[in-house]
Design an enzyme around this catalytic site. Structure first.
Site, PDB file in Angstrom:
ATOM      1  N   MET A   1      -6.474  -6.059   7.794  1.00 40.02           N
ATOM      2  CA  MET A   1      -5.533  -5.379   8.310  1.00 40.02           C
ATOM      3  C   MET A   1      -6.366  -4.645   8.865  1.00 40.02           C
ATOM      4  O   MET A   1      -7.326  -4.270   8.071  1.00 40.02           O
ATOM      5  CB  MET A   1      -4.214  -5.555   8.196  1.00 40.02           C
ATOM      6  CG  MET A   1      -3.117  -6.231   7.517  1.00 40.02           C
ATOM      7  SD  MET A   1      -2.838  -7.632   9.013  1.00 40.02           S
ATOM      8  CE  MET A   1      -1.462  -6.713  10.295  1.00 40.02           C
TER       9      MET A   1
ATOM     10  N   HIS B   1     -16.371  -6.609   0.176  1.00 41.66           N
ATOM     11  CA  HIS B   1     -15.798  -7.906   1.339  1.00 41.66           C
ATOM     12  C   HIS B   1     -15.929 -10.080   0.496  1.00 41.66           C
ATOM     13  O   HIS B   1     -14.946 -10.249  -0.061  1.00 41.66           O
ATOM     14  CB  HIS B   1     -15.979  -7.786   2.677  1.00 41.66           C
ATOM     15  CG  HIS B   1     -14.995  -8.588   3.364  1.00 41.66           C
ATOM     16  ND1 HIS B   1     -14.944 -10.395   3.473  1.00 41.66           N
ATOM     17  CD2 HIS B   1     -13.313  -8.950   3.620  1.00 41.66           C
ATOM     18  CE1 HIS B   1     -14.310 -10.638   4.096  1.00 41.66           C
ATOM     19  NE2 HIS B   1     -12.924 -10.356   4.562  1.00 41.66           N
TER      20      HIS B   1
ATOM     21  N   LYS C   1       0.595  -1.336  -0.554  1.00 45.65           N
ATOM     22  CA  LYS C   1       0.577  -0.195  -0.152  1.00 45.65           C
ATOM     23  C   LYS C   1       0.739   1.320   0.033  1.00 45.65           C
ATOM     24  O   LYS C   1       1.090   1.914  -0.500  1.00 45.65           O
ATOM     25  CB  LYS C   1      -1.089  -0.384   0.982  1.00 45.65           C
ATOM     26  CG  LYS C   1      -1.825   0.739   1.153  1.00 45.65           C
ATOM     27  CD  LYS C   1      -2.818   0.801   2.283  1.00 45.65           C
ATOM     28  CE  LYS C   1      -4.125  -0.351   2.481  1.00 45.65           C
ATOM     29  NZ  LYS C   1      -4.642  -0.490   3.751  1.00 45.65           N
TER      30      LYS C   1
ATOM     31  N   CYS D   1       4.808 -38.165  -9.057  1.00 47.19           N
ATOM     32  CA  CYS D   1       3.585 -38.847  -9.013  1.00 47.19           C
ATOM     33  C   CYS D   1       3.155 -38.080  -7.803  1.00 47.19           C
ATOM     34  O   CYS D   1       4.212 -38.792  -6.836  1.00 47.19           O
ATOM     35  CB  CYS D   1       2.829 -40.042  -9.821  1.00 47.19           C
ATOM     36  SG  CYS D   1       3.214 -42.084  -8.684  1.00 47.19           S
TER      37      CYS D   1
ATOM     38  N   TYR E   1       8.685 -35.529 -15.661  1.00 44.51           N
ATOM     39  CA  TYR E   1       7.706 -35.365 -15.800  1.00 44.51           C
ATOM     40  C   TYR E   1       7.062 -35.432 -14.840  1.00 44.51           C
ATOM     41  O   TYR E   1       7.506 -35.622 -13.747  1.00 44.51           O
ATOM     42  CB  TYR E   1       6.999 -36.543 -16.581  1.00 44.51           C
ATOM     43  CG  TYR E   1       6.423 -37.568 -16.514  1.00 44.51           C
ATOM     44  CD1 TYR E   1       5.882 -38.328 -15.444  1.00 44.51           C
ATOM     45  CD2 TYR E   1       7.943 -38.791 -16.339  1.00 44.51           C
ATOM     46  CE1 TYR E   1       5.750 -39.747 -14.576  1.00 44.51           C
ATOM     47  CE2 TYR E   1       8.265 -39.565 -16.154  1.00 44.51           C
ATOM     48  CZ  TYR E   1       6.936 -40.745 -15.609  1.00 44.51           C
ATOM     49  OH  TYR E   1       6.895 -41.638 -14.685  1.00 44.51           O
TER      50      TYR E   1
ATOM     51  N   ARG F   1      -3.418  -1.053  -6.673  1.00 44.37           N
ATOM     52  CA  ARG F   1      -3.315  -2.862  -6.368  1.00 44.37           C
ATOM     53  C   ARG F   1      -3.648  -3.426  -7.418  1.00 44.37           C
ATOM     54  O   ARG F   1      -4.345  -3.014  -8.169  1.00 44.37           O
ATOM     55  CB  ARG F   1      -3.064  -2.828  -5.046  1.00 44.37           C
ATOM     56  CG  ARG F   1      -4.548  -3.028  -4.958  1.00 44.37           C
ATOM     57  CD  ARG F   1      -5.298  -4.195  -3.624  1.00 44.37           C
ATOM     58  NE  ARG F   1      -6.431  -4.166  -3.620  1.00 44.37           N
ATOM     59  CZ  ARG F   1      -7.293  -4.076  -2.172  1.00 44.37           C
ATOM     60  NH1 ARG F   1      -6.518  -4.028  -1.349  1.00 44.37           N
ATOM     61  NH2 ARG F   1      -8.538  -3.670  -2.591  1.00 44.37           N
TER      62      ARG F   1
ATOM     63  N   GLY G   1      -8.643  -6.741   3.182  1.00 42.12           N
ATOM     64  CA  GLY G   1      -9.479  -7.142   5.003  1.00 42.12           C
ATOM     65  C   GLY G   1      -8.649  -7.021   6.418  1.00 42.12           C
ATOM     66  O   GLY G   1      -9.505  -7.413   7.048  1.00 42.12           O
TER      67      GLY G   1
ATOM     68  N   SER H   1       9.861 -42.781 -10.520  1.00 43.46           N
ATOM     69  CA  SER H   1       8.752 -42.225 -10.183  1.00 43.46           C
ATOM     70  C   SER H   1       8.685 -41.958  -8.915  1.00 43.46           C
ATOM     71  O   SER H   1       8.615 -42.959  -8.398  1.00 43.46           O
ATOM     72  CB  SER H   1       7.357 -43.028 -10.660  1.00 43.46           C
ATOM     73  OG  SER H   1       6.575 -41.877 -10.550  1.00 43.46           O
TER      74      SER H   1
ATOM     75  N   ARG I   1      -3.323   2.743   8.293  1.00 45.16           N
ATOM     76  CA  ARG I   1      -3.825   2.252   7.381  1.00 45.16           C
ATOM     77  C   ARG I   1      -2.655   1.288   7.318  1.00 45.16           C
ATOM     78  O   ARG I   1      -1.724   1.514   7.491  1.00 45.16           O
ATOM     79  CB  ARG I   1      -4.283   3.229   6.503  1.00 45.16           C
ATOM     80  CG  ARG I   1      -4.606   4.055   6.163  1.00 45.16           C
ATOM     81  CD  ARG I   1      -4.629   4.422   4.719  1.00 45.16           C
ATOM     82  NE  ARG I   1      -5.440   3.522   3.479  1.00 45.16           N
ATOM     83  CZ  ARG I   1      -5.015   3.686   2.330  1.00 45.16           C
ATOM     84  NH1 ARG I   1      -4.380   4.821   1.865  1.00 45.16           N
ATOM     85  NH2 ARG I   1      -5.739   3.044   1.444  1.00 45.16           N
TER      86      ARG I   1
HETATM   87  P1  ADP Z   1      -8.406  -1.926   3.196  1.00 42.49           P
HETATM   88  O1  ADP Z   1      -6.884  -2.734   3.323  1.00 42.49           O
HETATM   89  O2  ADP Z   1      -9.478  -2.491   4.145  1.00 42.49           O
HETATM   90  O3  ADP Z   1      -8.688  -1.378   1.739  1.00 42.49           O
HETATM   91  P2  ADP Z   1      -7.835   1.274   3.645  1.00 42.49           P
HETATM   92  O4  ADP Z   1      -6.661   1.182   4.235  1.00 42.49           O
HETATM   93  O5  ADP Z   1      -7.736   0.852   2.187  1.00 42.49           O
HETATM   94  O6  ADP Z   1      -8.540  -0.916   3.847  1.00 42.49           O
HETATM   95  O7  ADP Z   1      -9.064   1.958   4.033  1.00 42.49           O
HETATM   96  C1  ADP Z   1     -10.248   1.918   4.333  1.00 42.49           C
HETATM   97  C2  ADP Z   1     -10.583   2.665   3.323  1.00 42.49           C
HETATM   98  O8  ADP Z   1     -10.774   3.862   4.166  1.00 42.49           O
HETATM   99  C3  ADP Z   1     -10.268   2.608   2.461  1.00 42.49           C
HETATM  100  O9  ADP Z   1     -11.937   2.799   1.886  1.00 42.49           O
HETATM  101  C4  ADP Z   1      -9.536   3.973   2.221  1.00 42.49           C
HETATM  102  O10 ADP Z   1      -9.823   4.527   0.934  1.00 42.49           O
HETATM  103  C5  ADP Z   1     -10.178   4.819   2.691  1.00 42.49           C
HETATM  104  N1  ADP Z   1      -9.125   5.861   3.554  1.00 42.49           N
HETATM  105  C6  ADP Z   1      -7.709   5.265   3.598  1.00 42.49           C
HETATM  106  N2  ADP Z   1      -7.549   6.417   4.059  1.00 42.49           N
HETATM  107  C7  ADP Z   1      -8.344   7.297   3.834  1.00 42.49           C
HETATM  108  C8  ADP Z   1      -7.448   8.903   3.887  1.00 42.49           C
HETATM  109  N3  ADP Z   1      -6.565   9.422   4.187  1.00 42.49           N
HETATM  110  N4  ADP Z   1      -8.495  10.111   3.561  1.00 42.49           N
HETATM  111  C9  ADP Z   1     -10.143   9.231   2.916  1.00 42.49           C
HETATM  112  N5  ADP Z   1     -10.177   7.732   3.292  1.00 42.49           N
HETATM  113  C10 ADP Z   1      -9.139   7.218   3.043  1.00 42.49           C
HETATM  114 MG    MG Z   2      -8.268  -0.460   0.848  1.00 49.95          MG
END
Ligand code: ADP
Ligand code: MG
Ligand code: MG
Length: 882
Positions: A102, A453, A21, A828, A848, A335, A100, A761, A91
């Protein structure tokens, strides 16, 4: 030592330090896209934190304070300022993205004072208190582990009492009251009041993210995806932008191509006046991107240009998160997008055709494990035509499944363990549900969109998934679901069509999917690149036909014992085993020989000259014997003998440890006539085809060989028998007699064995069992704990244990080839189909792999990937300066 990096200091290749990220936020900043600024606390800091007994080291704390000051200068806002409060998101993000898994906290920096400042500054009181209640919720949940449910029920209560439909109906006054109630929840908890100082909020949040790396759902996800737990996570601290600041704001997620079909068309979801999580959590069912276009055509055009640039830049389909604040666009994440198998092969082929990537890159892009999903079942049009669907949701992940419905991860898991086929039905899912999703055939939710999710995880797991079924109401308390007025209690049978989003009552029969054109293209490219052949483990002509259809080059393993388990044959086999003397065995052997000749004849005719490797009888004889009283009585009467006589014979054959007992080639030594019968059937079947002008390549394989004299003893008898048969038929035939290498001793003396064996094998199942000393049938009682405790990284029966079993294999290969350079060597057993293991097999020079028919396409792709990676490694070595 620098432990923190601002977004303008990083690049995408710094993932292991910044997490993916963080590295991608840096890359987007570098590309000139609008990204709210911030900094990344690196994975190094995560390790330091763990080393420091889960406390933030002082040096790191100091660096955080400095970085905050720098961020304040950049944003012209200040922590704890009432006039211009700086709010940030915290984050998590590891090197490998774990959607989803962490935890994230938004709006950090708010407190009882700054919330008033924010309201005044934005002239929007409702907005300010909405941000604050979200902070209290996320902070409580992530940092203090306060149950999400406690907060949710306060919200739900408020809505119910006022007759509101969505969160949007909550007024500023409501939200203020809710914040008050949330703060009481803190006071009632063991943690006490919500910390008012933003600096303290931040330290606690950073520490919580680092700690959450070790939480159980993160561990489950890592185990499922083979992610190393030692890499740690980074933490991103980023200035907030607000999608919930009014009707000209919103938030969304988008894919640069359709993640379900692969079509080249930006696909996304958008929610007006909402913040981050609202889109993915499924709290409100989102609108399409057209909603954003209608809101701000200009921002929409800017968005399209930017995502096109991102895909060009990353050479791959991207999954982006973005926010509009008063019409101004910001990117928050990019990503590589998760996609269905169907989309994966389409995108890979399209991108080669568009000139965006090379063929080899396309081959590396498709996950071998995933493509088996393309071979998975669908409901036939005729089946569906006769049905009326109960309801319809969004087709989030293709596939067809039927089973019994359950409403919690725990009950789904329990039912699965009891042997049921399970469908998980929920309002929406969250990472807590992962364990239940793993065991389900299908996942159905009443809320959420194509990027919820549930949808993302279902696609990632290759599970059938239908989300956002608006006419389906889940009642967790009563353990029932109401679909258009009809009530279905827990355990009711439903069928789910992930391709259309339709849900049906009862169990519908699914059929084999038709072959995907793009998959064929990928496999044909793969076959041109791969250096190992892919054979099939096939015991019946229909298995073999299936495998050939999927591209198998022949049969690497036919387990002849499987031919004896059919009811009509089992009795003949039993008669043979029960017979006490050689002369008593003559008649049953003759009957079996006739059946086996026909079996082998069919396999060879299908093979049309391809190799067919037939393994002679392997399992302990007592596997064929009756065990309970009822069966004993039946068999005794069928064999025309008394129950007591039968019991006596069964007792004689009883073994304390049959897996290590009288089986495999040991049977050949004590009952030579059984193997002679099988070889006779093989040769006669081959001769019949040869006479008809069909080329045949019989490969005879001896199981469980330990020593050279044992091999010599068995082989001499079989060769004598074959010579007799050929002399009698006045003809000749090319055949081979090879061995399974599955005993550690055989690996040790592989050079000796290679003097007699025409091929090797590896039987990786037995070899793993015997090398570890783990009984394959009993691992259930301890292996899960070993994996959980990290004593073992992987189940060695699923992924090769390279250090131990792998080393033995390498030794056997080297010794065998030292004796005879051209010795053909295959694998195998289950591991032959495991992509990670295939990589190692390629490295040690295996010729193989032989895998079950449905894994043939995955193995073909994995072999190609192994070859590409090896070439790549070799070229890296070649260009390294000496
Ligand atoms: P995940 O890995 O679960 O997607 P994120 O860290 O991406 O968690 O954040 C969860 C949500 O919060 C995402 O929709 C992201 O776009 C939003 N978000 C994260 N940081 C900010 C920020 N600085 N301003 C506005 N929205 C944010
Ligand atoms: Mg995210
Ligand atoms: Mg074996």
């Amino acid at each position: 030592m620098q432990q923190i990096y601002f977004f303008n200091e990083g690049r995408r290749d710094m993932r292991s330090l910044l997490g993916s990220k963080g590295a991608n936020l840096a890359e987007m900043t570098h590309l000139g896209l609008p990204v709210p600024q911030g900094f990344t606390i690196s994975t190094v800091a995560c390790h330091e934190y763990e080393k420091n007994q889960n406390q933030l080291p002082t040096a790191l704390q100091a660096e955080i304070v400095q970085s905050l000051e720098r961020l304040e200068a950049i944003t012209d806002k200040k922590f704890n300022s009432v006039q211009t409060p700086l709010l940030v998101s915290v984050r998590s993000g590891a090197a490998i993205s774990m959607p989803g898994m962490m935890d994230t906290i938004l709006n950090l920096g708010l407190n009882d004072q700054t919330v008033i400042g924010l309201a005044e500054q934005t002239h929007n009181e409702r907005f300010a208190w909405d941000c604050y209640r979200r902070l209290l919720q996320m902070f409580g949940n992530v940092v203090y582990g306060m149950p999400e449910q406690n907060f949710e029920s306060v919200l739900a209560d408020f809505k119910r009492r006022n007759g509101y439909r969505t969160d949007l109906d909550l007024t500023a006054a409501d939200l203020k009251a809710i914040v008050g109630r949330f703060q009481e929840l803190y006071l009632e908890s063991e943690h006490g009041a919500f910390p008012q100082a933003p600096e303290e909020q931040l330290s606690l949040a950073v520490a919580a993210v680092f700690t959450s790396w070790q939480n159980s759902r993160a561990k489950v996800y890592r185990q499922l995806h083979h992610i190393d737990g030692n890499i740690g996570t980074a933490v991103n601290v980023q200035a907030m932008v607000f999608g919930n600041s009014g009707a000209d704001s919103g938030t969304g997620v988008a894919f640069t191509r359709d993640p379900v079909t692969g079509e080249k068309k930006v696909f996304g979801e958008f929610l007006q006046n909402a913040q981050g999580e609202d889109v993915v959590s499924g709290v409100r069912t989102p609108q399409g991107l057209s909603a954003m276009e209608a809101m701000s055509p200009q921002a929409y055009q800017q968005f399209l240009t930017a995502v096109a640039k991102l895909e060009q830049h990353y050479h791959d389909m991207q999954d982006v998160e973005f926010t509009l604040e008063h019409g101004k666009l910001y990117f928050l994440q990019t990503r590589s997008g998760k996609r269905t198998a169907k989309a994966a092969v389409k995108i890979a082929v399209d991108q080669v055709n568009e000139g965006l990537i090379e063929r080899n890159a396309a081959l590396l892009r498709v996950d071998p494990e995933q493509i088996s999903n393309l071979l998975h079942p669908e409901f036939a049009a005729a089946t569906l035509a006769a049905q009326t669907p109960l309801t319809k949701g969004l087709p989030a992940s293709p596939g067809a499944a039927s089973g019994k419905i359950y409403f919690t991860a725990a009950s789904a898991k329990a039912a699965h363990e009891a042997g049921e086929k399970v469908i998980l039905v929920r309002q929406d899912t969250s990472p807590e549900d992962i364990a239940g999703m793993v065991v389900s055939e299908a996942i159905v939710t009443s809320r959420g969109g194509m990027t919820s999710h549930a949808a993302v995880v279902a696609r990632g797991m290759g599970k059938c998934g239908v989300v956002g079924c608006a006419h389906l109401v889940v009642d967790q308390e009563k353990q029932q679901v109401t679909i258009n007025g009809t009530v279905f209690p827990e355990g009711s049978e439903l069928s789910v069509d992930g391709a259309s989003g339709q849900i049906y009552q009862g169990l519908l029969e699914a059929t084999q999917a038709t072959q995907d054109e793009n998959l064929q293209t990928i496999l044909s490219w793969a076959q041109a690149v791969g250096q190992m052949d892919v054979y099939a483990n096939a015991d019946t002509p229909s298995d073999f036909a299936q495998a050939l259809d999927f591209g198998a080059n022949g049969i690497g393993l036919t387990r002849t014992e499987h031919m004896f388990f059919k009811a009509d044959r089992l009795l003949k086999m039993r008669r043979l085993i029960i017979a006490g003397t050689v002369s008593d065995r003559v008649a049953p052997l003759a009957e079996l020989e006739e059946l086996q000749t026909e079996d082998f004849y069919q396999l060879y005719s299908l093979a049309q000259g391809k190799t067919v490797t037939i393994r002679l009888l392997d399992p302990p004889l007592n596997e064929f014997l009756p065990h309970d009283a009822k069966e004993l009585a039946q068999v005794a009467s069928a064999l025309n003998m008394s129950v007591s006589a039968l019991e006596k014979r069964v007792a004689v054959l009883h073994e304390a440890n049959p897996m290590l007992g009288h089986r495999g080639s040991r049977l050949a030594v004590t009952y030579p006539d059984i193997y002679e019968m099988q070889v006779t059937a093989i040769i006669n079947a081959a001769l019949r085809l040869k006479q008809a002008g069909v080329p045949v390549k019989p490969h005879i394989m001896l199981p469980l060989i330990d020593t050279l004299p044992e091999l010599q003893w068995v082989k001499a008898r079989l060769v004598a028998k074959i010579n007799d048969l050929l002399a009698h038929a006045r003809t000749s035939l090319h055949y081979q007699i090879g061995i399974m290498v599955e005993m550690p001793r055989a690996c040790m003396v592989a050079d000796e064995l290679a003097t007699e064996a025409d091929f090797f094998s590896f039987g990786t199942n037995d070899l793993t069992q015997l090398t570890f000393g783990y009984s394959r049938d009993d691992i259930g009682s301890f292996l899960p704990t070993y994996l959980e405790q990290g004593i073992l990284k992987e189940d060695p029966f699923k992924t090769l244990d390279v250090e131990g079993v792998g080393k033995l294999m390498k030794m056997a290969v080297d010794k065998g080839r030292y004796q005879r350079r051209s010795l053909p060597i295959g694998v195998c057993g289950e591991l032959g189909g495991d992509p990670a293991s295939i990589q190692y097999f390629a490295e040690i020079g295996i010729d193989y792999v032989s895998v079950s028919p449905f894994r043939v396409p995955s193995a073909i792709l994995a072999c190609a990937q192994a070859a590409i990676k090896r070439d790549y490694q070799a070229s890296k070595v070649a260009v390294q300066p000496s």
